[in-house]
Design an enzyme around this catalytic site. Structure first.
Site, PDB file in Angstrom:
ATOM      1  N   ASP A 124      12.120 -54.373 -28.809  1.00 36.34           N
ATOM      2  CA  ASP A 124      13.243 -54.318 -29.761  1.00 36.34           C
ATOM      3  C   ASP A 124      14.219 -55.465 -29.492  1.00 36.34           C
ATOM      4  OD1 ASP A 124      12.499 -51.566 -30.803  1.00 36.34           O
ATOM      5  OD2 ASP A 124      12.795 -51.149 -28.681  1.00 36.34           O
ATOM      6  N   GLU A 152       4.708 -56.093 -29.756  1.00 32.73           N
ATOM      7  CA  GLU A 152       4.894 -56.910 -30.962  1.00 32.73           C
ATOM      8  C   GLU A 152       5.190 -58.371 -30.622  1.00 32.73           C
ATOM      9  OE1 GLU A 152       7.050 -55.145 -34.148  1.00 32.73           O
ATOM     10  OE2 GLU A 152       7.892 -57.036 -34.831  1.00 32.73           O
TER      11      GLU A 152
HETATM   12  O1  TRH Z   1       7.869 -54.482 -24.254  1.00 34.46           O
HETATM   13  P1  TRH Z   1       6.959 -54.169 -25.371  1.00 34.46           P
HETATM   14  O2  TRH Z   1       5.941 -53.167 -25.094  1.00 34.46           O
HETATM   15  O3  TRH Z   1       7.791 -53.728 -26.614  1.00 34.46           O
HETATM   16  C1  TRH Z   1       7.434 -52.662 -27.464  1.00 34.46           C
HETATM   17  C2  TRH Z   1       6.914 -53.101 -28.755  1.00 34.46           C
HETATM   18  O4  TRH Z   1       7.755 -53.987 -29.402  1.00 34.46           O
HETATM   19  C3  TRH Z   1       6.699 -51.899 -29.636  1.00 34.46           C
HETATM   20  O5  TRH Z   1       6.236 -52.274 -30.901  1.00 34.46           O
HETATM   21  C4  TRH Z   1       7.983 -51.161 -29.772  1.00 34.46           C
HETATM   22  O6  TRH Z   1       7.822 -50.033 -30.518  1.00 34.46           O
HETATM   23  C5  TRH Z   1       8.457 -50.814 -28.410  1.00 34.46           C
HETATM   24  O7  TRH Z   1       8.604 -51.980 -27.645  1.00 34.46           O
HETATM   25  C6  TRH Z   1       9.771 -50.092 -28.466  1.00 34.46           C
HETATM   26  O8  TRH Z   1       6.196 -55.515 -25.826  1.00 34.46           O
HETATM   27  P2  TRH Z   1       6.683 -56.781 -26.653  1.00 34.46           P
HETATM   28  O9  TRH Z   1       6.945 -56.470 -28.073  1.00 34.46           O
HETATM   29  O10 TRH Z   1       5.678 -57.804 -26.395  1.00 34.46           O
HETATM   30  O11 TRH Z   1       8.027 -57.226 -25.983  1.00 34.46           O
HETATM   31  C7  TRH Z   1       8.072 -57.817 -24.716  1.00 34.46           C
HETATM   32  C8  TRH Z   1       9.148 -58.878 -24.670  1.00 34.46           C
HETATM   33  O12 TRH Z   1       9.335 -59.290 -23.319  1.00 34.46           O
HETATM   34  C9  TRH Z   1       8.774 -60.134 -25.446  1.00 34.46           C
HETATM   35  O13 TRH Z   1       9.931 -60.654 -26.085  1.00 34.46           O
HETATM   36  C10 TRH Z   1       8.323 -61.097 -24.372  1.00 34.46           C
HETATM   37  C11 TRH Z   1       9.230 -60.705 -23.253  1.00 34.46           C
HETATM   38  N1  TRH Z   1       8.780 -61.053 -21.890  1.00 34.46           N
HETATM   39  C12 TRH Z   1       9.548 -61.945 -21.171  1.00 34.46           C
HETATM   40  O14 TRH Z   1      10.542 -62.485 -21.684  1.00 34.46           O
HETATM   41  N2  TRH Z   1       9.176 -62.233 -19.902  1.00 34.46           N
HETATM   42  C13 TRH Z   1       8.075 -61.699 -19.314  1.00 34.46           C
HETATM   43  O15 TRH Z   1       7.779 -62.002 -18.138  1.00 34.46           O
HETATM   44  C14 TRH Z   1       7.275 -60.804 -20.094  1.00 34.46           C
HETATM   45  C15 TRH Z   1       6.034 -60.191 -19.485  1.00 34.46           C
HETATM   46  C16 TRH Z   1       7.669 -60.479 -21.369  1.00 34.46           C
END
Ligand code: TRH
Length: 377
Positions: free
Chosen positions: A17, A273
């Site tokens: 989010d 996402e």
């Molecule tokens: O963390 P998530 O599992 O987020 C989820 C999904 O968005 C899902 O659809 C939603 O319903 C739920 O949250 C509430 O995975 P996502 O979307 O990939 O988000 C991870 C974020 O973290 C992304 O912006 C990338 C960031 N990130 C970093 O900045 N540094 C890191 O080392 C890693 C591993 C990720």
């Protein structure tokens, strides 16, 4: 006239989010000359993605965005020209009253979760009357030309290409995060939810002819890794080996550095996402762990994406990718599907690069939002 935009984000769980809204806010401010406020109810999650920020500040200016702590006790502020409620979070009633009370009511947009399903095209941009002259519009990101598109900031693809051509820059980045890549090793990043398929994946990598270095952000699947290696604790001070597999924990990176990680790896496991989209801009093979939902609805969403992704991919490779993705997402043993995926990986690498290039011809979400506002005025 400089328009004001407010983006509201509640952190339900994980980082998606805030990951999406922070990226969107930055892009709107940087590329569209807008006054952007990002309201977030969990600054701790925000600071994980943006370590230069301060979780104790109620208001701070970060990379051109005014980041506000969205406290449970709402202190009234003037409503913005455009208001984005991310993922159906509930706006404070006093703020909604302010949107209605303006000389020209605010444009109210609900930014939806990403889905590759076809119905998104018919729902994108639909209004829903909210009383007193206010309409709420449903804004769907997506893969088709009829959707709102995907977040992609200006110059991203050129920066990625330059980085991927620059071996010294890649080595310097990996060195900074404590990774030394031995020649001949396949570099894999793993960002996923706890998954009962993990041990079979690790076994398959351990038994492969080619050695693999698996990089796992600290805190991700730690239960699965501890159980696999039979350890009570795992830490960044050690790496963990079995057969041809070495597992190394790396720090949780800023969003910018996470891009560099995806750009550096030969294969990326991503989830949710935002990391899922960034893996596509990385143009390297990726395997998606979709956010699990009730009644297995996420499996239909996964299939919808695989169907889109596999157009132009030969039938046998498409079947291999689908089998591996389903095993991974349904927590099944991956021994067989991994072997077949591994054999198909050169074709899948070429296809992913082509897919990424085609996707980058589509509209980007921030631009679509700005256009929507212009058309609405
Ligand atoms: O963390 P998530 O599992 O987020 C989820 C999904 O968005 C899902 O659809 C939603 O319903 C739920 O949250 C509430 O995975 P996502 O979307 O990939 O988000 C991870 C974020 O973290 C992304 O912006 C990338 C960031 N990130 C970093 O900045 N540094 C890191 O080392 C890693 C591993 C990720």
């Amino acid at each position: 006239m400089r328009f004001t935009w407010d983006i509201f984000c509640t952190v339900i769980d994980n980082f998606g989010d805030i990951g999406v809204t922070w990226r969107l806010a930055r892009q709107l401010a940087a590329e569209h000359d807008l006054d952007v406020r990002l309201w977030v109810d969990d600054l701790g999650a925000f600071v994980r993605l943006c370590p230069s920020a301060d979780a104790s500040l109620a208001v701070q200016e970060v990379q051109g965005v005014a980041v506000h702590y969205w406290a449970a006790q709402w202190s009234p502020v003037a409503a913005a020209d455009v208001v984005i409620e991310a993922f159906a979070c509930e706006l404070p009633p006093a703020y909604i009253a302010g949107m209605q009370g303006r000389e020209r009511p605010s444009l109210w947009l609900n930014l939806e979760y990403l889905s590759a399903e076809a119905w998104v095209d018919d729902c994108h941009g639909l209004p829903s009357p909210q009383g007193k002259g206010l309409q709420k519009y449903f804004f769907f990101p997506g893969f088709s030309t009829r959707s709102g598109g995907l977040l992609r900031e200006a110059g991203l693809i050129a920066r990625r290409r330059a980085f991927q051509c620059d071996i010294a820059a890649q080595q310097a980045f990996l060195h900074d995060i404590g990774v030394a890549r031995a020649s001949g090793h396949r570099l894999i990043s793993l960002f996923c939810y706890e998954n009962s398929a993990l041990s079979s994946l690790l076994d398959a990598l351990a038994e492969s002819v080619q050695p693999s270095l698996l990089l796992v952000p600290e805190g991700c699947v730690s239960a699965g890794l501890k159980s696999y290696f039979g350890l009570e604790h795992i830490s960044r001070d050690h790496s963990y080996e079995r057969g041809a597999l070495t597992v190394q924990l790396i720090p949780f990176l800023s969003q910018q550095d996470y891009d560099y990680l995806l750009w550096s790896c030969d294969l990326n496991f991503v989830r949710g996402e935002d990391s899922f989209i960034r893996a596509q801009w990385a143009a390297r093979p990726f395997i998606w762990h979709i956010y699990p939902q009730q009644d297995e609805v996420h499996i239909d969403k996964l299939q919808a994406f695989l169907d889109r992704f596999s157009v132009c991919l030969d039938g046998a490779c498409s079947e291999v990718l689908s089998a591996l993705s389903m095993d991974w997402n349904e927590g099944r043993n991956m021994a067989q599907s991994w072997r077949r995926y591994d054999a198909a990986s050169p074709v899948l690498a070429g296809h992913t690069a082509d897919w990424s290039a085609r996707l980058a011809e589509g509209e980007n979400l921030a631009y679509s939002l700005v256009q929507f506002h212009q058309n609405w005025l």
